[in-house]
Design a protein around this motif. Structure first.
Motif: not given
Length: 77
Positions: A11-16, A26-35
């Motif tokens: 599996v390749q991890p991604g270059s970045h 006032g409603r929603e906050t969403y944080t995510t991360h990845g390659a």
């Protein structure tokens, strides 16, 4: 975590690596991360738009949200 099947290509991890935070005020906050591996010749802006589109497809409530944080850096240490 993805584990390759015996005999499969690793599996390749991604270059970045990215982190993005979106907010519907006032409603929603969403944080995510990845390659992410941008296509050859891509700009940082191209990568931002592609990542934003991927996130909004997976979390439709973030359509039209404000981007409050975005980081994109090479994944290699």
């Amino acid at each position: 975590m993805n584990h390759p099947k015996p005999g499969a290509a690793p599996v390749q991890p991604g270059s970045h690596f990215f982190i993005i935070t979106l907010e519907q005020p006032g409603r929603e906050t969403y944080t995510t991360h990845g390659a992410f591996t941008p296509p050859p010749g891509s700009t940082r802006h191209d990568a931002f738009l592609a990542i934003l589109a991927i996130v909004v497809r997976s979390v439709p409530s973030m359509q039209g949200a404000n981007v409050t944080f975005f980081s994109l850096e090479p994944n290699q240490l």
